[in-house]
Design an enzyme around this catalytic site. Structure first.
Site, PDB file in Angstrom:
ATOM      1  N   HIS A 160      -7.717 -50.098 -17.420  1.00  0.00           N
ATOM      2  CA  HIS A 160      -8.667 -51.187 -17.145  1.00  0.00           C
ATOM      3  C   HIS A 160      -8.714 -52.126 -18.351  1.00  0.00           C
ATOM      4  O   HIS A 160      -8.945 -51.681 -19.471  1.00  0.00           O
ATOM      5  CB  HIS A 160     -10.055 -50.610 -16.853  1.00  0.00           C
ATOM      6  CG  HIS A 160     -11.150 -51.625 -16.937  1.00  0.00           C
ATOM      7  ND1 HIS A 160     -11.063 -52.852 -16.312  1.00  0.00           N
ATOM      8  CD2 HIS A 160     -12.345 -51.615 -17.587  1.00  0.00           C
ATOM      9  CE1 HIS A 160     -12.155 -53.549 -16.582  1.00  0.00           C
ATOM     10  NE2 HIS A 160     -12.947 -52.825 -17.359  1.00  0.00           N
TER      11      HIS A 160
ATOM     12  N   HIS B 239     -15.397 -59.600 -14.022  1.00  0.00           N
ATOM     13  CA  HIS B 239     -15.314 -58.503 -14.985  1.00  0.00           C
ATOM     14  C   HIS B 239     -13.959 -58.458 -15.702  1.00  0.00           C
ATOM     15  O   HIS B 239     -13.888 -58.775 -16.889  1.00  0.00           O
ATOM     16  CB  HIS B 239     -15.602 -57.184 -14.243  1.00  0.00           C
ATOM     17  CG  HIS B 239     -15.728 -55.999 -15.144  1.00  0.00           C
ATOM     18  ND1 HIS B 239     -16.603 -54.972 -14.923  1.00  0.00           N
ATOM     19  CD2 HIS B 239     -15.059 -55.660 -16.275  1.00  0.00           C
ATOM     20  CE1 HIS B 239     -16.502 -54.069 -15.882  1.00  0.00           C
ATOM     21  NE2 HIS B 239     -15.563 -54.476 -16.707  1.00  0.00           N
TER      22      HIS B 239
ATOM     23  N   GLU C  11     -16.247 -45.317 -17.010  1.00  0.00           N
ATOM     24  CA  GLU C  11     -15.548 -45.619 -15.752  1.00  0.00           C
ATOM     25  C   GLU C  11     -14.833 -44.392 -15.187  1.00  0.00           C
ATOM     26  O   GLU C  11     -13.981 -44.524 -14.300  1.00  0.00           O
ATOM     27  CB  GLU C  11     -14.520 -46.748 -15.954  1.00  0.00           C
ATOM     28  CG  GLU C  11     -15.066 -48.049 -16.470  1.00  0.00           C
ATOM     29  CD  GLU C  11     -15.925 -48.798 -15.454  1.00  0.00           C
ATOM     30  OE1 GLU C  11     -16.072 -48.298 -14.327  1.00  0.00           O
ATOM     31  OE2 GLU C  11     -16.455 -49.853 -15.825  1.00  0.00           O
TER      32      GLU C  11
ATOM     33  N   SER D 136     -14.938 -41.881 -20.782  1.00  0.00           N
ATOM     34  CA  SER D 136     -15.248 -43.274 -20.431  1.00  0.00           C
ATOM     35  C   SER D 136     -16.306 -43.360 -19.322  1.00  0.00           C
ATOM     36  O   SER D 136     -16.332 -42.523 -18.417  1.00  0.00           O
ATOM     37  CB  SER D 136     -13.959 -43.940 -19.958  1.00  0.00           C
ATOM     38  OG  SER D 136     -14.236 -45.114 -19.254  1.00  0.00           O
TER      39      SER D 136
ATOM     40  N   HIS E 264      -9.535 -56.289 -20.113  1.00  0.00           N
ATOM     41  CA  HIS E 264     -10.331 -57.518 -20.094  1.00  0.00           C
ATOM     42  C   HIS E 264      -9.453 -58.670 -20.607  1.00  0.00           C
ATOM     43  O   HIS E 264      -9.922 -59.492 -21.392  1.00  0.00           O
ATOM     44  CB  HIS E 264     -11.550 -57.381 -21.014  1.00  0.00           C
ATOM     45  CG  HIS E 264     -12.614 -56.464 -20.499  1.00  0.00           C
ATOM     46  ND1 HIS E 264     -13.781 -56.237 -21.171  1.00  0.00           N
ATOM     47  CD2 HIS E 264     -12.691 -55.719 -19.373  1.00  0.00           C
ATOM     48  CE1 HIS E 264     -14.540 -55.387 -20.486  1.00  0.00           C
ATOM     49  NE2 HIS E 264     -13.892 -55.040 -19.401  1.00  0.00           N
TER      50      HIS E 264
ATOM     51  N   GLY F 169     -16.958 -45.661 -25.864  1.00  0.00           N
ATOM     52  CA  GLY F 169     -17.491 -46.317 -27.061  1.00  0.00           C
ATOM     53  C   GLY F 169     -16.815 -46.045 -28.394  1.00  0.00           C
ATOM     54  O   GLY F 169     -17.440 -46.184 -29.438  1.00  0.00           O
TER      55      GLY F 169
ATOM     56  N   GLY G 231     -12.834 -51.750 -21.950  1.00  0.00           N
ATOM     57  CA  GLY G 231     -11.671 -51.284 -21.204  1.00  0.00           C
ATOM     58  C   GLY G 231     -11.456 -49.788 -21.363  1.00  0.00           C
ATOM     59  O   GLY G 231     -12.200 -49.117 -22.095  1.00  0.00           O
ATOM     60  N   ASN G 232     -10.460 -49.269 -20.684  1.00  0.00           N
ATOM     61  CA  ASN G 232     -10.180 -47.840 -20.775  1.00  0.00           C
ATOM     62  C   ASN G 232      -8.824 -47.499 -20.179  1.00  0.00           C
ATOM     63  O   ASN G 232      -8.216 -48.321 -19.495  1.00  0.00           O
ATOM     64  CB  ASN G 232     -11.295 -47.016 -20.106  1.00  0.00           C
ATOM     65  CG  ASN G 232     -11.876 -47.714 -18.907  1.00  0.00           C
ATOM     66  OD1 ASN G 232     -11.190 -47.882 -17.911  1.00  0.00           O
ATOM     67  ND2 ASN G 232     -13.125 -48.160 -19.013  1.00  0.00           N
TER      68      ASN G 232
HETATM   69 ZN   LIG Z   1     -14.665 -53.488 -18.292  1.00  0.00          ZN
END
Ligand SMILES: [Zn+2]
Length: 221
Positions: free
Chosen positions: A95, A158, A76, A74, A97, A46, A28-29
């Site tokens: 974002h 996702h 993304e 990120s 999960h 990361g 995620g981010n």
């Molecule tokens: Zn993701």
């Protein structure tokens, strides 16, 4: 250090995303834009959520160029910058999960509006995109198109994404989506869930937006 307060806020909400199980490990981010300079503070790629501090947050411009930061941004980033360039009404992209929203993503089903509290936050049914590999411009264009002017979108196979005026607002939207997905799933086991009428959703959303714009005015005065 550039934008120390916004970086600290992004780091704090990144840890809150982790603590409330919206994400796990380094998945995620989150990004947030400084409305004055237009610069964006984004989670690095990361890094463990538990260890994130303001110094780890990367500052980029609206095209993704790193302005200041000791890590890479990120993966993304193309999506965050595209959404922030297109949407001037929001300044934060998150974002996640989260489990139940991700379960909806696996069956490619939109999340219906079933709770009054979530109706105000989400403003309507949360749509789902087809599956595409994330991290590319093509993926970013697809997510932006399905999100439209909404508050949240599910990414096929996702996870999910929420957008809002700041990290606190966006965090509420991400939780409203997860609550709706979870309670809908539980309610299905009890019977046929009843969705809220569209007109009621519109009115709840309107009074909520009014409340938040008044709060913003009070804050600025
Ligand atoms: Zn993701």
């Amino acid at each position: 250090m550039l934008l120390p307060e916004l970086r600290a806020e992004v780091a704090r909400y990144a840890r809150k995303m982790y603590d409330s199980q919206l994400v796990r490990a380094s998945q995620g981010n989150i990004s947030a834009r400084d409305p004055q300079s237009g610069l964006i503070c984004i989670k690095p790629s990361g890094i463990d959520y538990e260890l994130i501090t303001a110094e780890d947050i990367v500052v980029i411009d609206e095209n993704g160029k790193v302005i200041e930061g000791k890590w890479g941004p990120s993966t993304e980033t193309p999506l965050h910058t595209l959404i922030l360039r297109r949407r001037h009404d929001i300044h934060c992209v998150m974002h996640t999960h989260s489990f139940y929203a991700s379960a909806f993503s696996v069956v490619h089903r939109s999340v219906p509006v079933i709770l009054a509290e979530s109706a105000s936050c989400l403003g309507g049914e949360v749509p789902v995109t087809p599956y595409r590999r994330s991290g590319t411009e093509e993926f970013a264009e697809m997510v932006a198109a399905v999100l439209g002017d909404g508050s949240a979108v599910i990414w096929g196979n996702h996870g999910a994404m929420a957008v809002g005026t700041n990290p606190s607002h966006t965090f509420s939207i991400a939780h409203a989506l997860e609550d709706s997905a979870k309670i809908y799933t539980i309610a299905r086991q009890l019977g046929d869930p009843v969705t809220l009428p569209q007109e009621e959703v519109r009115q709840l959303r309107e009074s909520w937006l009014e409340y938040y714009s008044q709060k913003a005015l009070d804050h600025n005065s």
